[in-house]
Write a protein that holds these residues in place. Structure first.
Motif, PDB file in Angstrom:
ATOM      1  N   ALA A  90       0.835  -1.204   0.000  1.00 11.33           N
ATOM      2  CA  ALA A  90       0.000   0.000   0.000  1.00 11.33           C
ATOM      3  C   ALA A  90       0.866   1.248   0.000  1.00 11.33           C
ATOM      4  N   ALA A  91       0.485   2.207  -0.807  1.00  8.04           N
ATOM      5  CA  ALA A  91       1.140   3.509  -0.795  1.00  8.04           C
ATOM      6  C   ALA A  91       0.388   4.366   0.227  1.00  8.04           C
ATOM      7  N   VAL A  92       0.861   4.317   1.475  1.00  9.09           N
ATOM      8  CA  VAL A  92       0.155   4.989   2.565  1.00  9.09           C
ATOM      9  C   VAL A  92       0.244   6.507   2.377  1.00  9.09           C
ATOM     10  N   GLY A  93      -0.902   7.160   2.376  1.00 11.14           N
ATOM     11  CA  GLY A  93      -0.931   8.614   2.197  1.00 11.14           C
ATOM     12  C   GLY A  93      -1.197   9.051   0.776  1.00 11.14           C
ATOM     13  N   ALA A  94      -1.113   8.123  -0.165  1.00 12.96           N
ATOM     14  CA  ALA A  94      -1.256   8.508  -1.577  1.00 12.96           C
ATOM     15  C   ALA A  94      -2.634   9.103  -1.872  1.00 12.96           C
ATOM     16  N   ASP A  95      -3.669   8.526  -1.280  1.00  9.78           N
ATOM     17  CA  ASP A  95      -5.031   8.986  -1.590  1.00  9.78           C
ATOM     18  C   ASP A  95      -5.223  10.472  -1.285  1.00  9.78           C
ATOM     19  N   ASP A  96      -4.513  10.955  -0.261  1.00  8.15           N
ATOM     20  CA  ASP A  96      -4.685  12.355   0.142  1.00  8.15           C
ATOM     21  C   ASP A  96      -3.574  13.256  -0.382  1.00  8.15           C
ATOM     22  N   ALA A  97      -2.678  12.688  -1.175  1.00  9.86           N
ATOM     23  CA  ALA A  97      -1.537  13.483  -1.656  1.00  9.86           C
ATOM     24  C   ALA A  97      -1.928  14.316  -2.873  1.00  9.86           C
ATOM     25  N   LYS A  98      -1.242  15.423  -3.027  1.00 14.65           N
ATOM     26  CA  LYS A  98      -1.421  16.264  -4.223  1.00 14.65           C
ATOM     27  C   LYS A  98      -0.143  16.180  -5.048  1.00 14.65           C
ATOM     28  N   PRO A  99      -0.276  16.186  -6.377  1.00 17.45           N
ATOM     29  CA  PRO A  99       0.942  16.232  -7.193  1.00 17.45           C
ATOM     30  C   PRO A  99       1.760  17.465  -6.815  1.00 17.45           C
ATOM     31  N   ALA A 100       3.079  17.332  -6.818  1.00 22.94           N
ATOM     32  CA  ALA A 100       3.943  18.471  -6.480  1.00 22.94           C
ATOM     33  C   ALA A 100       3.748  19.580  -7.519  1.00 22.94           C
ATOM     34  N   PRO A 101       4.064  20.826  -7.142  1.00 24.26           N
ATOM     35  CA  PRO A 101       3.921  21.931  -8.089  1.00 24.26           C
ATOM     36  C   PRO A 101       4.690  21.631  -9.368  1.00 24.26           C
ATOM     37  N   GLY A 102       4.044  21.835 -10.488  1.00 22.21           N
ATOM     38  CA  GLY A 102       4.708  21.630 -11.780  1.00 22.21           C
ATOM     39  C   GLY A 102       4.486  20.268 -12.391  1.00 22.21           C
ATOM     40  N   VAL A 103       4.042  19.290 -11.585  1.00 18.92           N
ATOM     41  CA  VAL A 103       3.904  17.926 -12.109  1.00 18.92           C
ATOM     42  C   VAL A 103       2.807  17.854 -13.178  1.00 18.92           C
ATOM     43  N   LEU A 104       1.600  18.273 -12.824  1.00 20.23           N
ATOM     44  CA  LEU A 104       0.507  18.174 -13.794  1.00 20.23           C
ATOM     45  C   LEU A 104       0.742  19.104 -14.981  1.00 20.23           C
ATOM     46  N   GLU A 105       1.327  20.263 -14.711  1.00 19.48           N
ATOM     47  CA  GLU A 105       1.619  21.215 -15.787  1.00 19.48           C
ATOM     48  C   GLU A 105       2.607  20.608 -16.777  1.00 19.48           C
ATOM     49  N   ALA A 106       3.627  19.945 -16.253  1.00 22.35           N
ATOM     50  CA  ALA A 106       4.638  19.333 -17.135  1.00 22.35           C
ATOM     51  C   ALA A 106       4.008  18.228 -17.979  1.00 22.35           C
ATOM     52  N   ILE A 107       3.151  17.431 -17.368  1.00 17.05           N
ATOM     53  CA  ILE A 107       2.516  16.340 -18.129  1.00 17.05           C
ATOM     54  C   ILE A 107       1.621  16.945 -19.220  1.00 17.05           C
ATOM     55  N   GLU A 108       0.844  17.952 -18.836  1.00 18.90           N
ATOM     56  CA  GLU A 108      -0.063  18.557 -19.821  1.00 18.90           C
ATOM     57  C   GLU A 108       0.695  19.168 -20.988  1.00 18.90           C
ATOM     58  N   ALA A 109       1.859  19.734 -20.708  1.00 15.23           N
ATOM     59  CA  ALA A 109       2.640  20.404 -21.760  1.00 15.23           C
ATOM     60  C   ALA A 109       3.484  19.424 -22.572  1.00 15.23           C
ATOM     61  N   ALA A 110       3.530  18.159 -22.153  1.00 18.06           N
ATOM     62  CA  ALA A 110       4.448  17.202 -22.785  1.00 18.06           C
ATOM     63  C   ALA A 110       3.938  16.737 -24.146  1.00 18.06           C
ATOM     64  N   ASP A 111       4.887  16.471 -25.061  1.00 13.67           N
ATOM     65  CA  ASP A 111       4.537  15.860 -26.346  1.00 13.67           C
ATOM     66  C   ASP A 111       4.330  14.362 -26.167  1.00 13.67           C
ATOM     67  N   LEU A 112       5.043  13.796 -25.204  1.00 16.01           N
ATOM     68  CA  LEU A 112       4.903  12.363 -24.944  1.00 16.01           C
ATOM     69  C   LEU A 112       5.376  12.056 -23.529  1.00 16.01           C
ATOM     70  N   VAL A 113       4.899  10.933 -23.026  1.00 18.39           N
ATOM     71  CA  VAL A 113       5.303  10.480 -21.685  1.00 18.39           C
ATOM     72  C   VAL A 113       5.954   9.106 -21.820  1.00 18.39           C
ATOM     73  N   ILE A 114       7.065   8.938 -21.152  1.00 18.76           N
ATOM     74  CA  ILE A 114       7.770   7.657 -21.187  1.00 18.76           C
ATOM     75  C   ILE A 114       7.754   6.999 -19.813  1.00 18.76           C
ATOM     76  N   LEU A 115       7.496   5.711 -19.813  1.00 14.18           N
ATOM     77  CA  LEU A 115       7.631   4.909 -18.591  1.00 14.18           C
ATOM     78  C   LEU A 115       8.915   4.092 -18.751  1.00 14.18           C
ATOM     79  N   PRO A 116       9.996   4.491 -18.097  1.00 14.59           N
ATOM     80  CA  PRO A 116      11.247   3.740 -18.172  1.00 14.59           C
ATOM     81  C   PRO A 116      11.069   2.356 -17.547  1.00 14.59           C
ATOM     82  N   PRO A 117      12.084   1.491 -17.649  1.00 12.11           N
ATOM     83  CA  PRO A 117      11.949   0.157 -17.061  1.00 12.11           C
ATOM     84  C   PRO A 117      12.101   0.190 -15.543  1.00 12.11           C
ATOM     85  N   SER A 118      11.222   0.904 -14.884  1.00 12.00           N
ATOM     86  CA  SER A 118      11.205   0.967 -13.423  1.00 12.00           C
ATOM     87  C   SER A 118      10.204  -0.039 -12.891  1.00 12.00           C
ATOM     88  N   ASN A 119      10.297  -0.321 -11.597  1.00  9.80           N
ATOM     89  CA  ASN A 119       9.388  -1.280 -10.965  1.00  9.80           C
ATOM     90  C   ASN A 119       7.925  -0.834 -11.184  1.00  9.80           C
TER      91      ASN A 119
END
Ligand code: GDP
Ligand code: CA
Length: 314
Positions: A171-200
């Protein structure tokens, strides 16, 4: 080109080095996992953010993949002499300095995003590194052993127990009440593409996606991922133990299906998994070598991810 990448620690950081190499002109924002963060010795430690920062900034211990190069362990020995633990979490002297600076700034009231920016002033990673959130989110794992059923911090399960005791749930404890950090949603919205690297997929990417708003913002973009599973096993680490805990088979294809076509548009799988490379419903699959053996090989993988995103965007 504006690229957003979600990243955990070692797998994410190594991939990002290749991405930066193959796309030197691109504007890259990295959204880092903070679910692994832990407080020890009175200090706030952010393992995944630091792995990305040290790797891209040239300070990483290359063989190990985490921690600082040319490290010494005097502080650790002194703490052990006082019998102050935990002994299972290794922190070197150079690394300690990072955690002292971070903790000092957090105690002074700066949010983690501002602290991370300040640390990056030194390391110049060549990307914009943002924590997924400034709020406290910590991954905990429910296990059951001789001592009974209980939840422990992800680091204790991963580092002390080597994921050897099966996880009943994660469980990601606290995630439900967390807000994206400043700039996170803006960066995604402005992106041409999103990459998911080979992370867990569970405790790195999955945790980032669990912060309300991030998954939906990413899903609205062209998203290409790189499989962390090669030949039906994680390349390093124990991602299989995490996948098993959430009921997902350890295969490149099952991970893509777990992300789902609403999130993922394209998926790179290794040639070892090529037999399973027919397109999934709504996810374009491509097969190529995915071992990040050196910078050139890694840059080629990143290039293939960009090519696939370009193709799917057209
Ligand atoms: P962590 O936070 O340090 O565990 O690192 P990440 O979550 O970013 O990445 C861990 C994942 O990287 C593991 O599941 C590995 O399977 C994957 N990985 C490590 N090396 C390679 C590689 O050379 N190629 C691929 N495709 N995946 C890798
Ligand atoms: Ca991690």
């Amino acid at each position: 080109m504006r690229i957003v990448a979600l990243a955990g620690g070692i797998g994410g950081a190594r991939f990002l080095r290749g991405l930066r190499h193959t796309a030197p002109e691109a504007d890259i924002t990295v959204i880092g996992n903070t679910g692994d963060d832990i407080s020890l010795f009175g200090l706030r430690i952010c393992p995944d953010l630091d792995t990305v920062m040290y790797t891209l900034g040239g300070g990483i211990n290359e063989e190990q993949g985490w921690g600082r190069a040319d490290e010494t362990f005097t502080l650790r020995e002194e703490l052990a002499a006082y019998e102050v633990g935990p002994a299972w979490f290794t922190l070197g002297d150079r690394d300690f300095a990072t955690h002292i600076v971070r903790t000092q700034m957090l105690d002074a009231g700066y949010p983690l995003s501002a602290v991370t920016e300040a640390l990056c002033d030194r390391w110049r990673p060549g990307v914009r590194l943002l924590p997924m959130t400034d709020d406290r989110v910590e991954t905990h794992v429910v296990i059951e052993d001789d001592e009974g059923k209980r939840a422990i911090h992800f680091q204790e399960w991963w580092v002390r127990l080597h994921a050897g005791t099966p996880a009943r749930s994660i469980a990601a404890v606290g995630a439900d009440d967390a807000k994206p950090a400043p700039g996170v949603l803006e960066a995604i919205e402005a992106a041409d593409l999103v990459i998911l690297p080979p992370s867990n997929p569970v405790v790195s990417i999955g945790t980032i996606l669990a912060v309300p708003g991030i998954r939906a913002a990413v899903a609205a973009k062209t998203v290409v991922g790189v499989s962390p599973i090669i030949g039906g096993a994680p390349v390093r680490g124990m991602a299989d133990a995490c996948l098993t805990a959430i009921g997902v088979e350890t295969s490149a294809r099952a991970v893509a299906a777990h992300y789902g076509p609403d999130l993922l548009d394209g998926w790179l799988v290794d040639t070892a998994d090529g037999g399973t490379a027919d397109d999934l419903d709504g996810i374009a699959m491509r097969t190529r070598p995915l071992l990040m053996t050196d910078l050139e090989a890694t840059a080629d993988i990143a290039h293939a991810a960009l090519d696939l995103a370009e193709e799917l965007r057209a």
